[in-house]
Scaffold this active site. Structure first.
Site, PDB file in Angstrom:
ATOM      1  CB  CYS A   1      11.510  -9.482  -0.451  1.00 23.23           C
ATOM      2  SG  CYS A   1      10.804  -8.178   0.559  1.00 23.23           S
TER       3      CYS A   1
ATOM      4  CG  HIS B   1       9.068 -12.694  -0.001  1.00 26.88           C
ATOM      5  ND1 HIS B   1       9.603 -12.486   1.251  1.00 26.88           N
ATOM      6  CD2 HIS B   1       8.546 -11.505  -0.390  1.00 26.88           C
ATOM      7  CE1 HIS B   1       9.402 -11.221   1.588  1.00 26.88           C
ATOM      8  NE2 HIS B   1       8.762 -10.602   0.617  1.00 26.88           N
TER       9      HIS B   1
ATOM     10  CG  ASN C   1       7.498  -8.652   3.642  1.00 28.33           C
ATOM     11  OD1 ASN C   1       8.555  -9.266   3.799  1.00 28.33           O
ATOM     12  ND2 ASN C   1       7.222  -7.970   2.545  1.00 28.33           N
TER      13      ASN C   1
HETATM   14  O1  UT7 Z   1       7.919  -7.908  -0.134  1.00 26.57           O
HETATM   15  C1  UT7 Z   1       8.339  -7.138  -1.209  1.00 26.57           C
HETATM   16  C2  UT7 Z   1       7.343  -7.006  -2.260  1.00 26.57           C
HETATM   17  N1  UT7 Z   1       6.132  -6.442  -1.772  1.00 26.57           N
HETATM   18  C3  UT7 Z   1       4.957  -6.969  -2.115  1.00 26.57           C
HETATM   19  O2  UT7 Z   1       4.937  -7.971  -2.793  1.00 26.57           O
HETATM   20  C4  UT7 Z   1       3.709  -6.242  -1.680  1.00 26.57           C
HETATM   21  C5  UT7 Z   1       2.782  -6.077  -2.856  1.00 26.57           C
HETATM   22  N2  UT7 Z   1       1.594  -5.288  -2.571  1.00 26.57           N
HETATM   23  C6  UT7 Z   1       0.628  -5.696  -1.743  1.00 26.57           C
HETATM   24  O3  UT7 Z   1       0.744  -6.712  -1.080  1.00 26.57           O
HETATM   25  C7  UT7 Z   1      -0.657  -4.910  -1.698  1.00 26.57           C
HETATM   26  O4  UT7 Z   1      -0.664  -3.973  -2.748  1.00 26.57           O
HETATM   27  C8  UT7 Z   1      -0.896  -4.165  -0.359  1.00 26.57           C
HETATM   28  C9  UT7 Z   1      -1.228  -5.162   0.729  1.00 26.57           C
HETATM   29  C10 UT7 Z   1       0.336  -3.385   0.044  1.00 26.57           C
HETATM   30  C11 UT7 Z   1      -2.076  -3.220  -0.510  1.00 26.57           C
HETATM   31  O5  UT7 Z   1      -3.220  -3.944  -0.931  1.00 26.57           O
HETATM   32  P1  UT7 Z   1      -4.113  -3.440  -2.166  1.00 26.57           P
HETATM   33  O6  UT7 Z   1      -5.228  -4.370  -2.265  1.00 26.57           O
HETATM   34  O7  UT7 Z   1      -3.191  -3.328  -3.352  1.00 26.57           O
HETATM   35  O8  UT7 Z   1      -4.607  -2.048  -1.670  1.00 26.57           O
HETATM   36  P2  UT7 Z   1      -4.339  -0.597  -2.279  1.00 26.57           P
HETATM   37  O9  UT7 Z   1      -2.958  -0.155  -1.983  1.00 26.57           O
HETATM   38  O10 UT7 Z   1      -4.800  -0.570  -3.685  1.00 26.57           O
HETATM   39  O11 UT7 Z   1      -5.380   0.222  -1.430  1.00 26.57           O
HETATM   40  C12 UT7 Z   1      -6.789  -0.007  -1.522  1.00 26.57           C
HETATM   41  C13 UT7 Z   1      -7.475   0.888  -0.527  1.00 26.57           C
HETATM   42  C14 UT7 Z   1      -7.038   2.353  -0.641  1.00 26.57           C
HETATM   43  O12 UT7 Z   1      -8.156   3.158  -0.396  1.00 26.57           O
HETATM   44  P3  UT7 Z   1      -8.957   3.842  -1.594  1.00 26.57           P
HETATM   45  O13 UT7 Z   1      -7.933   4.680  -2.303  1.00 26.57           O
HETATM   46  O14 UT7 Z   1      -9.458   2.699  -2.427  1.00 26.57           O
HETATM   47  O15 UT7 Z   1     -10.013   4.605  -0.887  1.00 26.57           O
HETATM   48  C15 UT7 Z   1      -6.031   2.502   0.468  1.00 26.57           C
HETATM   49  O16 UT7 Z   1      -5.933   3.820   0.939  1.00 26.57           O
HETATM   50  O17 UT7 Z   1      -7.158   0.483   0.811  1.00 26.57           O
HETATM   51  C16 UT7 Z   1      -6.635   1.600   1.532  1.00 26.57           C
HETATM   52  N3  UT7 Z   1      -5.639   1.117   2.482  1.00 26.57           N
HETATM   53  C17 UT7 Z   1      -5.967   0.691   3.713  1.00 26.57           C
HETATM   54  N4  UT7 Z   1      -7.155   0.621   4.360  1.00 26.57           N
HETATM   55  C18 UT7 Z   1      -7.136   0.134   5.630  1.00 26.57           C
HETATM   56  C19 UT7 Z   1      -4.312   0.986   2.321  1.00 26.57           C
HETATM   57  N5  UT7 Z   1      -3.756   0.501   3.428  1.00 26.57           N
HETATM   58  C20 UT7 Z   1      -4.756   0.309   4.311  1.00 26.57           C
HETATM   59  C21 UT7 Z   1      -4.804  -0.177   5.638  1.00 26.57           C
HETATM   60  N6  UT7 Z   1      -6.010  -0.263   6.241  1.00 26.57           N
HETATM   61  N7  UT7 Z   1      -3.711  -0.588   6.295  1.00 26.57           N
END
Ligand code: UT7
Length: 336
Positions: A114, A255, A285
């Site tokens: 990225c 980004h 993204n």
């Molecule tokens: O571009 C290169 C660099 N990349 C980035 O900068 C991305 C950085 N990370 C992020 O943007 C975020 O971490 C994400 C958008 C990828 C995820 O968001 P989050 O708020 O960190 O969610 P999480 O991964 O901690 O997941 C929270 C919950 C989980 O459920 P439990 O374990 O709390 O029951 C996940 O299983 O949300 C669940 N989850 C979803 N639910 C519905 C994960 N993906 C989804 C989804 N829909 N698509």
């Protein structure tokens, strides 16, 4: 001695027609529009059904050539920032060179995920500043749909396909063009965002395919924590180094990985949200393409003015991250 600066003298972009909405994804994995919008800011993304990264890049380069009124033969160097090359070999830069007929150019690919576009502009600018070249094409292009597992809700909601391109040329105007940069990498971050299969460590086998090692893996929470700190730190650093306050910056071009990371960066810089380029809602993204895609859209919309201070900032796999300060020199397109 006077420094010969590199300046962006044309911009262009291309996004494929097919749109994949959050509603479409609801039918594919256990997700919902509300989760995707509130956690990421994404509403839809564009997907290239047929073709490769070079096809996205070629369309964007052609826009740049038209906008600048030059031919492909005038291009001297092509740098393609991508993590989705058409093939392992040859470089996508060579594929693009052939397709556009840039018979006098040489070129290579650059992998910084990225941050790839920022890294590539940094490299391209050095060729201009040292007088080696006068027309360098820098491409950020990714067909992320080719490395996305559409059964994994953690990643498949995030990515889209696109290309953005800039032309770098020398400028005689004092204090215009690419003014400064802060670039970093930290290999310890590799564990949290990677594609383990397909390289020399895990060459493709039935087993690597069964284990889905050819898709993007992301530990989202870990990446988020680092991205939020690094993007804000590096954007603040370039402002401090150049004695700039939030009010001196016309545009932040971040980004587009997550709206929450973008907002945290703008807040640390003391920049109003109206001065932040955001199109993650429409494209998701697109990895190396996000920043040039923003620049091109904002330029086409007539929102960029000569003399504006613009800060570019990125964070991605590696980890890699960085910021760049530009003084914009390109005039907007004439309105009919
Ligand atoms: O571009 C290169 C660099 N990349 C980035 O900068 C991305 C950085 N990370 C992020 O943007 C975020 O971490 C994400 C958008 C990828 C995820 O968001 P989050 O708020 O960190 O969610 P999480 O991964 O901690 O997941 C929270 C919950 C989980 O459920 P439990 O374990 O709390 O029951 C996940 O299983 O949300 C669940 N989850 C979803 N639910 C519905 C994960 N993906 C989804 C989804 N829909 N698509």
């Amino acid at each position: 001695m006077e420094v010969r600066r590199a300046s962006i003298t044309a911009v262009g972009h291309y996004v494929p027609e097919k749109i994949l909405t959050n509603a479409d994804l609801e039918k594919m994995v256990d997700t919902n529009d509300e989760w995707i919008r509130t956690r990421t800011g994404i509403r839809e993304r564009h997907i290239l059904k047929k073709g490769a990264t070079s096809d996205l890049a070629v369309k964007a380069v052609q826009q740049v050539l038209t906008n600048r009124g030059i031919t492909a033969e005038e291009i001297e160097l092509i740098i393609v920032a991508t993590i989705t090359p058409d093939m392992m070999l040859p470089a996508t830069a060579c594929v693009v060179q052939e397709k556009i007929g840039a018979s006098k150019a040489w070129g290579f690919d650059l992998n910084a995920a990225c941050s790839g576009f920022l890294y590539a502009v940094s490299v391209g600018a050095r060729f201009i500043e040292t007088g080696v070249h006068s027309k360098v094409i820098v491409i950020g292009a990714d067909k992320m749909s080719s490395i996305t597992d559409y059964t994994d809700r953690n990643t498949c909601v995030l990515f889209g396909d696109a290309a953005g391109v800039v032309l770098l040329e020398p400028t005689d105007e004092k204090d215009y063009g690419i003014i400064d940069q802060c670039m970093y990498s930290d290999g310890a971050g590799g564990a949290f965002l990677n594609i383990k299969g397909g390289g020399s460590l895990n060459p493709p086998t039935h087993e690597t395919i069964d284990k889905k090692l050819h898709y993007v893996f992301q530990d989202g929470k870990s990446v988020f924590k680092s991205a939020v700190v690094c993007m804000a730190d590096v954007s603040e650093e370039i402002m401090k180094r150049n004695h700039l306050k939030g009010r001196d910056i016309a545009w932040l071009v971040p980004h587009q990985a997550n709206l929450r990371i973008i907002e945290a960066t703008a807040q640390r810089m003391g920049i109003d949200s109206s001065k932040v380029m955001i199109n993650i809602d429409r494209y998701g993204n697109t990895t190396a393409a996000t920043i040039p895609l923003c620049l091109s859209e904002w330029w086409q919309a007539g929102k960029l003015k000569r003399g504006q201070n613009i800060v570019l900032a990125a964070f991605g796999a590696g980890y890699t991250w960085g910021s760049m300060l530009l003084k914009w020199s390109l005039v907007n397109p004439e309105k009919p």
